[in-house]
Design a protein around this motif. Structure first.
Motif: not given
Length: 360
Positions: A56-65
């Motif tokens: 149940g892993v959840s996360f977000e990643l934006k461009a360049g981060a």
């Protein structure tokens, strides 16, 4: 120590990147799970069991981060990275890349996305084919994805070698003619060949000498700044993660137990497990709420992912554990005293440590 051997601290998202843009995230991981079945002797009537490597892993990643995944060995960090690049097919969950769920795409459908999601492996010795020259290793993805015209492959290979700090004239050498740090640079060049938007860096410096680690980390920082590549950086070295990552997610036994910005995680850790990890890292100095030279010593071993504890998985080693921890799993959510974007999965999360109980 020279600048080449010192990790340069990243104070903010590199200029020119789009990591702080208001648009949709480049990568979204939602409730990702990976269960490995355990083979048992047939005909014994036993219940089939599974290893809950990621649950149940959840996360977000934006461009360049850059998102750092940290935790003890066996917590599911590398498995998560391999699912994102689809080296493993998730048991459940979603991997959204630019809005498209690639978690269960078939190979033909997945192929266009493989260019955009690359991985740099931990071991630079086993990740390169010893029977191929560096030129063949780096040019293979160029041929697979038809990225260069015939006869121009060598030019691109030499350009990539120079980009990662290696002599372009050494393209015809074999991996055993290079040091560990140089081999890792070759692995990075191979990942760069297809011009990815996301690189999964799976403990890329843990197998290298300390002096070489800083050089490779500085190279990754330069690539992130110059090319705008986003990173999921997997590591157990909290000091390296602090220097390189904007966001940090702390994993324990297949789950994220705390998540937030670098400043939030290192400046005001809320989950007991995060506090214990930081207290054991001598190069990080004093964390908020913990006096100098005090260390939180966890009791007991990490439970088996085959049969994890009920409720909070960390409760068997936690000095704060109460009855509710065994019956109710804490949600990964912001607490009343949290700043925006800071979440912890603990019924008793707080940014201060009771050392009397923690070190008892």
């Amino acid at each position: 120590m020279s600048d080449n051997n010192t990790v340069r601290k990243v104070d903010s998202v590199p200029s020119g990147s789009t990591a702080k843009d208001s648009g949709a995230p480049l990568l979204q991981v939602r409730d990702l799970k990976m269960y490995f079945p355990i083979k048992e002797a047939a005909g014994l009537g036993r219940t089939k069991k599974v290893v809950q490597a990621v649950d149940g892993v959840s996360f977000e990643l934006k461009a360049g981060a850059s998102m750092g995944l940290v935790g003890e060995s066996g917590c599911g960090k590398s498995t998560t990275g391999r699912m994102i690049t689809r080296l493993l097919t998730p048991t459940a969950g979603e991997i959204l890349f630019k809005g498209t769920n690639i978690a269960h795409l078939k190979e033909r459908e997945l192929r266009p996305f493989r260019r955009q999601l690359q991985i740099v492996f931990q071991d630079p010795y086993s990740s390169l084919n010893p029977r191929q020259t560096v030129s063949n290793i780096i040019s293979t993805p160029l041929r697979v994805h038809n990225l260069v015209k015939k006869g121009k492959e060598l030019d691109r290979v030499q350009e990539l070698l120079e980009r990662v700090g290696l002599n372009p004239e050494h393209h015809n050498r074999y991996p055993n003619e290079f040091s560990g740090g140089q081999r890792q640079r070759i692995g990075i060049a191979r990942a760069l060949a297809v011009e990815p938007e996301v690189i999964i860096a799976d403990e890329p410096v843990s197998a290298l000498d300390v002096s070489i680690q800083a050089q490779v980390m500085n190279l990754l920082e330069d690539l992130r700044r110059d090319l705008g590549i986003a990173f999921v950086f997997i590591a157990h070295d909290l000091g390296v993660v602090r220097h390189f990552c904007d966001q940090v997610a702390v994993m324990y036994l297949g789950k994220i137990v705390e998540q937030g910005s670098r400043e939030q995680i290192y400046g005001a850790p809320q989950h007991p497990y995060t506090q214990a990890l930081l207290s054991a890292a001598p190069d990080l100095g004093t964390i908020r709420g913990v006096p100098p030279k005090e260390r939180i010593r966890l009791v007991g071993d990490v439970p088996s992912p085959i049969d994890p504890p009920s409720g909070c998985r960390f409760r068997t080693r936690c000095w704060k554990a109460e009855d509710i921890c065994a019956t109710q799993e804490p949600l990964l959510e912001p607490k009343a005293h949290s700043s925006a974007g800071h979440a912890a999965a603990c019924h008793f999360a707080e940014p201060k440590v009771d050392l009397t109980a923690a070190t008892a």
